[in-house]
Design a protein around this motif. Structure first.
Motif, short mmCIF file in Angstrom:
data_model
loop_
_atom_site.label_atom_id
_atom_site.label_comp_id
_atom_site.label_asym_id
_atom_site.label_seq_id
_atom_site.Cartn_x
_atom_site.Cartn_y
_atom_site.Cartn_z
N GLY A 63 -12.05 5.72 -15.07
CA GLY A 63 -12.10 6.08 -13.81
C GLY A 63 -10.53 6.98 -13.58
O GLY A 63 -10.69 7.86 -12.77
N CYS A 64 -9.51 6.39 -14.12
CA CYS A 64 -8.29 7.11 -13.96
C CYS A 64 -8.28 8.78 -14.65
O CYS A 64 -7.87 9.47 -13.94
CB CYS A 64 -7.13 6.37 -14.52
SG CYS A 64 -6.58 4.88 -13.56
N ARG A 65 -8.87 8.60 -15.63
CA ARG A 65 -9.08 10.00 -16.26
C ARG A 65 -9.92 10.98 -15.46
O ARG A 65 -9.55 12.15 -15.28
CB ARG A 65 -9.74 9.94 -17.67
CG ARG A 65 -8.80 9.32 -18.73
CD ARG A 65 -9.27 9.12 -20.35
NE ARG A 65 -8.40 8.53 -20.96
CZ ARG A 65 -8.77 7.91 -22.05
NH1 ARG A 65 -10.00 7.48 -22.25
NH2 ARG A 65 -7.66 7.34 -22.82
N ARG A 66 -11.12 10.39 -15.02
CA ARG A 66 -11.84 11.18 -14.10
C ARG A 66 -11.12 11.68 -12.75
O ARG A 66 -11.04 12.99 -12.40
CB ARG A 66 -13.04 10.59 -13.58
CG ARG A 66 -14.18 10.39 -14.79
CD ARG A 66 -15.42 10.15 -14.11
NE ARG A 66 -15.46 8.64 -13.28
CZ ARG A 66 -15.42 7.41 -13.68
NH1 ARG A 66 -15.81 7.38 -15.20
NH2 ARG A 66 -15.33 6.50 -13.09
N LEU A 67 -10.26 10.84 -12.34
CA LEU A 67 -9.41 11.02 -11.03
C LEU A 67 -8.44 12.30 -11.74
O LEU A 67 -8.09 13.15 -10.88
CB LEU A 67 -8.62 9.74 -10.55
CG LEU A 67 -7.65 9.94 -9.42
CD1 LEU A 67 -8.54 10.78 -8.26
CD2 LEU A 67 -7.10 8.84 -9.11
N GLN A 68 -7.67 12.15 -12.77
CA GLN A 68 -6.73 13.00 -13.09
C GLN A 68 -7.40 14.32 -13.27
O GLN A 68 -6.83 15.37 -12.90
CB GLN A 68 -6.18 12.60 -14.51
CG GLN A 68 -4.85 13.46 -14.85
CD GLN A 68 -4.34 12.84 -15.95
OE1 GLN A 68 -4.64 12.00 -16.58
NE2 GLN A 68 -3.12 13.38 -16.24
N LYS A 69 -8.44 14.29 -13.75
CA LYS A 69 -9.39 15.93 -13.96
C LYS A 69 -9.53 16.58 -12.69
O LYS A 69 -9.44 17.45 -12.37
CB LYS A 69 -10.48 15.52 -14.74
CG LYS A 69 -10.33 15.37 -16.35
CD LYS A 69 -11.58 15.04 -16.97
CE LYS A 69 -11.33 14.75 -18.38
NZ LYS A 69 -12.70 14.57 -18.92
N GLN A 70 -10.03 15.59 -11.72
CA GLN A 70 -10.28 16.22 -10.36
C GLN A 70 -9.11 16.38 -9.48
O GLN A 70 -8.99 17.29 -8.65
CB GLN A 70 -11.11 15.12 -9.61
CG GLN A 70 -12.65 14.91 -10.10
CD GLN A 70 -13.46 14.07 -9.09
OE1 GLN A 70 -12.93 13.35 -8.11
NE2 GLN A 70 -14.71 14.03 -9.45
N ARG A 71 -7.91 15.60 -9.59
CA ARG A 71 -6.72 15.67 -8.88
C ARG A 71 -5.79 15.63 -10.02
O ARG A 71 -4.74 14.62 -9.88
CB ARG A 71 -6.72 14.59 -7.73
CG ARG A 71 -7.96 14.45 -6.52
CD ARG A 71 -7.43 15.44 -5.68
NE ARG A 71 -6.20 15.69 -5.08
CZ ARG A 71 -5.85 14.83 -4.02
NH1 ARG A 71 -6.70 14.15 -3.23
NH2 ARG A 71 -4.60 14.94 -3.36
N PRO A 72 -5.31 16.48 -10.54
CA PRO A 72 -4.29 16.62 -11.35
C PRO A 72 -3.09 16.31 -10.50
O PRO A 72 -1.73 16.06 -11.23
CB PRO A 72 -4.32 17.68 -12.27
CG PRO A 72 -5.16 18.71 -11.65
CD PRO A 72 -6.08 17.90 -10.66
N ASP A 73 -2.92 17.00 -9.29
CA ASP A 73 -1.52 17.11 -8.45
C ASP A 73 -1.22 15.31 -8.11
O ASP A 73 -0.02 15.39 -8.07
CB ASP A 73 -1.93 17.69 -7.14
CG ASP A 73 -3.11 17.11 -6.36
OD1 ASP A 73 -4.08 16.95 -7.02
OD2 ASP A 73 -2.79 16.72 -5.01
N LEU A 74 -2.14 14.62 -8.40
CA LEU A 74 -1.55 13.22 -8.08
C LEU A 74 -0.63 12.70 -9.21
O LEU A 74 0.00 11.76 -8.90
CB LEU A 74 -2.62 12.21 -7.68
CG LEU A 74 -3.75 12.46 -6.58
CD1 LEU A 74 -4.77 11.42 -6.51
CD2 LEU A 74 -2.74 12.25 -5.27
N PHE A 75 -1.08 13.37 -10.34
CA PHE A 75 -0.35 12.53 -11.45
C PHE A 75 0.96 13.48 -11.93
O PHE A 75 1.65 13.35 -12.80
CB PHE A 75 -1.47 12.59 -12.73
CG PHE A 75 -2.54 11.63 -12.61
CD1 PHE A 75 -2.19 10.26 -13.03
CD2 PHE A 75 -3.52 11.91 -12.05
CE1 PHE A 75 -3.07 9.35 -12.61
CE2 PHE A 75 -4.54 11.12 -11.65
CZ PHE A 75 -4.23 9.71 -12.08
N GLU A 76 1.04 14.77 -11.30
CA GLU A 76 1.92 15.61 -11.65
C GLU A 76 3.00 15.62 -10.68
O GLU A 76 3.79 16.53 -10.99
CB GLU A 76 1.47 17.02 -11.96
CG GLU A 76 0.49 17.34 -13.05
CD GLU A 76 -0.10 18.54 -13.17
OE1 GLU A 76 0.20 19.21 -12.23
OE2 GLU A 76 -1.14 18.43 -14.01
#
Length: 170
Positions: A63-76
């Motif tokens: 789920g976190c990987r999917r979220l990172q693909k959809q919303r990379p701005d949250l992780f960067e």
């Protein structure tokens, strides 16, 4: 849609961890009562829970990987914001007539807590290093490969013979 799935997974993990802790307490009672049958039953249930926890953890990672693909701005996001910048912003708001006494107090408390956490982190790190050193010493002694002092300054392995003690007076 990812956030509800992650929330569901995290809630499931929380439930499983609580259930595992309860079973561990029950296992302690079973050990105290010397009830082997109950202990085996609880161990089986715990193994099942651990499998479920592993599955839930994999779901969380996916789920976190999917979220990172959809919303990379949250992780960067990277922030160079410092506490002094926050205090300055509060000063500016106060100059504009916005009451910020509570926010200033909260920020001060948060900074104190942060300093305490950093200090505790360092103390924990030091304790871990000491524990690791002690554990290594105990393991060396248990294996029979512990080192002994040599007058020449180098370390030598202990022999299987008992030490010779001289009675010397000064």
């Amino acid at each position: 849609m990812i956030f509800p799935a992650l929330e569901k997974t995290l809630r499931e993990q929380t439930r499983l961890v609580k259930e595992a802790l309860t079973i561990e307490k029950d296992k302690g009672r079973a050990i105290a009562e010397a009830n082997g049958k109950k202990l085996n039953e609880l161990s089986g249930r715990l193994a099942s829970i651990i499998e479920d926890l592993e599955k839930a953890e994999q779901e969380r990672i996916d789920g976190c990987r999917r979220l990172q693909k959809q919303r990379p701005d949250l992780f960067e996001t990277k922030s160079d914001l410092r506490a002094s910048d926050l205090m300055h912003a509060l000063d500016l708001l106060e100059e504009q007539g916005v009451p910020v006494d509570q926010e200033r107090d909260l920020l001060s408390l948060l900074l104190l807590d942060l300093r305490k956490l950093q200090m505790l982190n360092q103390e924990n790190q030091n304790a871990l290093e000491r524990a690791s050193s002690n554990l290594n010493t105990v393991l060396e002694q248990a294996s029979g490969n512990d080192k002994m002092y040599s007058p020449a300054g180098s370390e030598k392995k202990k022999s299987g013979r008992p030490a010779l003690i001289l009675n010397a007076t000064v």
